[in-house]
Design a protein around this motif. Sequence first.
Motif, PDB file in Angstrom:
ATOM      1  N   TYR A 191      -5.994   5.548 -10.553  1.00  0.00           N
ATOM      2  CA  TYR A 191      -5.931   6.338  -9.558  1.00  0.00           C
ATOM      3  C   TYR A 191      -4.724   7.318  -9.851  1.00  0.00           C
ATOM      4  O   TYR A 191      -4.644   8.373  -9.508  1.00  0.00           O
ATOM      5  N   GLY A 192      -3.544   6.543 -10.447  1.00  0.00           N
ATOM      6  CA  GLY A 192      -2.332   7.298 -10.721  1.00  0.00           C
ATOM      7  C   GLY A 192      -2.719   8.446 -11.730  1.00  0.00           C
ATOM      8  O   GLY A 192      -2.183   9.609 -11.529  1.00  0.00           O
ATOM      9  N   GLY A 233       0.501   6.508  -4.181  1.00  0.00           N
ATOM     10  CA  GLY A 233      -0.035   5.647  -4.827  1.00  0.00           C
ATOM     11  C   GLY A 233       0.118   5.608  -6.458  1.00  0.00           C
ATOM     12  O   GLY A 233      -0.477   4.900  -7.339  1.00  0.00           O
ATOM     13  N   SER A 261       2.493   4.499  -9.637  1.00  0.00           N
ATOM     14  CA  SER A 261       3.260   3.474 -10.079  1.00  0.00           C
ATOM     15  C   SER A 261       4.752   4.087 -10.467  1.00  0.00           C
ATOM     16  O   SER A 261       4.674   5.153 -10.887  1.00  0.00           O
ATOM     17  N   ASN A 308      -7.469  -4.065  -2.036  1.00  0.00           N
ATOM     18  CA  ASN A 308      -7.473  -2.817  -3.013  1.00  0.00           C
ATOM     19  C   ASN A 308      -8.274  -1.728  -2.560  1.00  0.00           C
ATOM     20  O   ASN A 308      -9.432  -1.861  -1.912  1.00  0.00           O
ATOM     21  N   ILE A 311      -6.124   1.263  -6.398  1.00  0.00           N
ATOM     22  CA  ILE A 311      -4.859   1.092  -5.775  1.00  0.00           C
ATOM     23  C   ILE A 311      -5.039  -0.378  -4.995  1.00  0.00           C
ATOM     24  O   ILE A 311      -5.542  -0.789  -4.458  1.00  0.00           O
ATOM     25  N   ASN A 312      -3.598  -1.118  -5.241  1.00  0.00           N
ATOM     26  CA  ASN A 312      -3.333  -2.136  -4.591  1.00  0.00           C
ATOM     27  C   ASN A 312      -2.667  -1.762  -3.291  1.00  0.00           C
ATOM     28  O   ASN A 312      -1.619  -1.551  -3.200  1.00  0.00           O
ATOM     29  N   ARG A 348       5.137  -0.629  -0.760  1.00  0.00           N
ATOM     30  CA  ARG A 348       4.038  -0.747  -1.576  1.00  0.00           C
ATOM     31  C   ARG A 348       3.074  -1.930  -1.507  1.00  0.00           C
ATOM     32  O   ARG A 348       3.106  -2.712  -2.729  1.00  0.00           O
TER      33      ARG A 348
END
Lengths: 297, 606, 243
Positions: B505-506, B532, B534, C10, C14-15, C212
């Motif tokens: 996703y990132g 979303g 990191s 998920n 993405i978590n 998060r």
Amino acid sequence: MIDFQFMLELIFMGICVGSVYSLIAHGFNITFWTTKVVNFAHGPFLMFCSMLILMFLSIGFPWIVAILLEMFSISIIGVILERVSVRPLVKSPTSMGWIVATLGVGLFLQALATKIWGAQALAFPAFIFESTDYVPILGISMSLQYLLVLGTGLGIMLIMELVMKKTIWGKAMKAVSFDPDLASVMGIKSKSVVTISFILSALLAGVAGLLIAPIYGNVAPDFGMNIMVLGFVAAVLGGMGSSKGALIGGMTLGVIEKLVGGYISTSAEHGVAFAILILILAIKPEGLFGIKAVQKV
Amino acid sequence: MNMFKERLFHPISKISFIILLFIAPLFFSDSNIQLFIFWGINILLAQSINLLSGFSGQISLGHAAFYAIGAYTSATLMIHFGLSIFITIVIAAIFNAFVGFLLSIPARRVKEFYLAMMTLGFGFIIQEIVKEWSSVTGGVMGLSGIPSAKLGTLNFFGIQANMVMYYWLVLVIVIVTMWLLKNFVQSYMGRSFLAVHRSELSAESLGISPGSAKQLAYTLSASIAGIAGALYASQMAYIGSNSFDMMQSIGILIMGILGGFGTLIGPILGAAFLTFVPNKLQFIQDFQLMIYSLLLVISFLFIPNGFAGLLKIRTSLEKGNRINKSIKAIPLKNDGKLLNEKQSSFLKKSFSPILNVKEVVKDFGGLRALNDVTISLSKGQILGLIGPNGSGKSTLVNLISGVYPVSKGEIHFNGKDITNMATHSIARYGIIRTFQDPHNVPTMTVKENLLLGTHRLFKSSLLACTLNANHSLREEEQMLTRVTEIMELCDLTDYADELAGNLPYGMQRMVEVARAILAEPQLLLLDEPAAGLSEGELEELNRLIRYVKNQGIPVILIDHHMDFVTGLVDEILVLESGGVIYSGSVEGMQKDHHVIRAYLGVEHHA
Amino acid sequence: MLEIKNLQVNYGPINALKEVTMTIEKNKINAIIGVNGAGKSTLLNTISGLVDPDQGEISYKGRQIQNIPVEKRVKLGIGHVMEGRRLFKDQSVHDNLLIGFYFRNPKEKRRNALLKINEIYKQFPILGNKQNQMAGTLSGGQQQILIISAALLSEPDLLLLDEPSLGLAPIIIDEVYQLLEELKSKGMTIIISEQMAALALRISDVGYILERGQVVKKGDRSYLKSLLDSDGLSSVYLGKAKV
């Protein structure tokens, strides 16, 4: 004076033929309400129902049994369609999947009908009224067969309006279409409601098949698709999803067709209908009576 | 598998395959030649629908109509005017292109099942016309006496053509069409088709006009089907309305779906399947219709990408390979800089506000989403836009980029009034945006997605693109160079040929931001680019935005990660329930009572 | 009342939730606090069954519920007020309440639908006055009252509220919160999600701070209040102050 009567007759014929289209449009609306899916097998459903009745009659069942068996069979086919062609594909980002898959089911029924009963048109017996039964109203003789279709069309519209507006089930259906997640949080079994909507839609195809076939006098495997597009024109004319719109749209289309047929050429009837479809979609896609939807980002 | 594929697509094997195809008919029986001719015609049909439905995503259930128009046009011209087939094919193609263009005028406005029904209706109309207009089409009786190689009545330049010659004609046409198609789909125009397919909104945000793209798709697709029709008429010597019924339309659709939409090899395979299999197996012929319909039902469930998907065949959508082979080492105008001369000179100009949003109001029904918002932004400035959920941040970005019309107020950009202009026109002025969820084309590689960003900078004509004219190749190379640079900047080089949809996703977010930067924006709107991501990715995004800032490009940044926003922006605007509650520096915001209240819910004594 | 063990959700890569474990005690107001995208809604949606967890267990009244469909969990007594004031805006106030009542109650109770709805009208006269209006035409506060009332018609034991204060005027937030406290006094267990920490802490007994997808801090009201006062929360929301 003769001319005026001719026109009246055309308009009456148009209204009656139009109520056939509106029956089909109602069928589209029901599944559209719950899933935004338009069943591309609806036309073949209708054809298949006529064929089934014919078959059950030829075996020797009385009308009532033949109709019940037909309705039962088409409900099951409706459920199968929902499970196979709609449920797995309806959430994908493009609609191409379910369009193609429902169309596939329709074509399969068409092919099956051809295999079983042959590609030729089969004569369909009169139902309740003979094609020669007329009543004179306002100086024009009206076919009772047509009046029956008209009455049924009106009746179904009324029932659908009542069910949708007055009963809890209509409200639940509207709720599922508006927000399926919220509906399930409210305890509604969204999936079952969707399945039921496909059964109801299939049953409507059954009713339409029963009423239309005697008017046409015969049924052939390929007549479903053609008439389905006409029913869709009616639905779009009235605004997709509107019961009143389906009725008015169907009648408008029927009258235009008959007037074109009467004054220009009968062979142009359907062509004009398709042209209306293209025009209305291009100019006012929400239909004559529909409300424009807001695009979300 | 890969080794095998490499060998299969090696130029030498390609050329030997083509030579083989040319020699083959000399050893074939007549019936086999005929079968191969039908394969060729079917390939054209399959590619025609592939271009329309597979690439640009416009479903067509009445494709046989185009086929019919081509066939009848060519046939009547040959019968009544004695024109040569070479001329009638060209006329059929041009006339069909015109019909396709006409259909696109209503069709470009409708989507999904409306479009499906419309095309189904179009198929029925043409069939009705064919049936009823008997003076020209022969009505239900059909049209016979079409010059045909089968009957020995067809002439090629005065020489009586036999089946083998006709086979060659079809073969040449198929090969030329394939070559042109390949060049086309690998050009910026071809890529724009897929962008429109994935999301019209996202395509528009890059300056692609979905309407024009669809119009082109209909025109080209119809034209190819027209050629197929003309070839069919002369092959059969007789055509009747039954040859162009709904089943034919469905057959064309199946060839596309089964072969694999969106690839160039797939439809060839799909056409082969529908040509040879029913012919060789009597059993299938008996149940042809049923088998077709079952294929329709199951194909999207089990093989959504068709044969091509099963064989893992993919058609590249850029000309990198082609360019590396032929035109090496062309001196670059921009010395490898990401932004060209024009762009940087524009940026060096004045520091007066470039964007002015004046007293803008947006109502949704009775709900006021944005109330009287005024902002101005100068070059090289980054404006942070924050506020609780539903405060109107995204709405503001949607108004500036033209996704929603404003209810009241004005938006000026670069001195021009852009209020309520179409999104793609606004994008062409240089306002480029990203979306809350990445809108990349998942079936395109990273490199191709990035090339999509450069769309608005391409200038080559349709003809130059399809003929691979030298200047269009050079243009493509320039853009590829920029793409390579930005991929290095974002650490995406290793993923250049990975499908965007397969990335984490990132990384997809990074691709979208990079894509926007490649469009050489004069104003960049980033709607929650950090959602979303990191920590590591966040840093990279930070670097990228700083890079943009250094280029002097103004940015509006929406995000919830306060550390991220406050570290980047020059000025900050806080919205609450559609109104501006704070505007100014970051330090000021952190002490502002209104803001603290909006975020924490109470007066905070800090 | 509710036990969540090692919950993981998920969305593609993405978590949204990572190893969330919590124990919700009966008759308490629990706040889930976090910024946008921290995973608050996902957590509540997973409890009510709208989202399937990829891993982990949820047990409610001692019964594993993670594989039970939404409609059944509703009947077990889990009420859910979703984010964004979702109601059937194209249907009347009365119909919204009717739908809220009918499908979540067993047959014998359905006969009392009108009785129950009239009780709601008595408690909130504004809804009674507007019962025939489309729900979409109500003001934000009235809509929120309507949604909560509809949720209450199923007499839930556990009520999940997803950002009920969003976009409401402070005075209406007070009203909503007062209502929640009343419900608690009647024995209901409540989980409420909030972006605004201070607001949530006004009524909650226990709070969890989500960042998060992970629970980073938890504790009772006084502990979280001390965090708030020491600026420890302020930085989560407004960034580390640059001085």
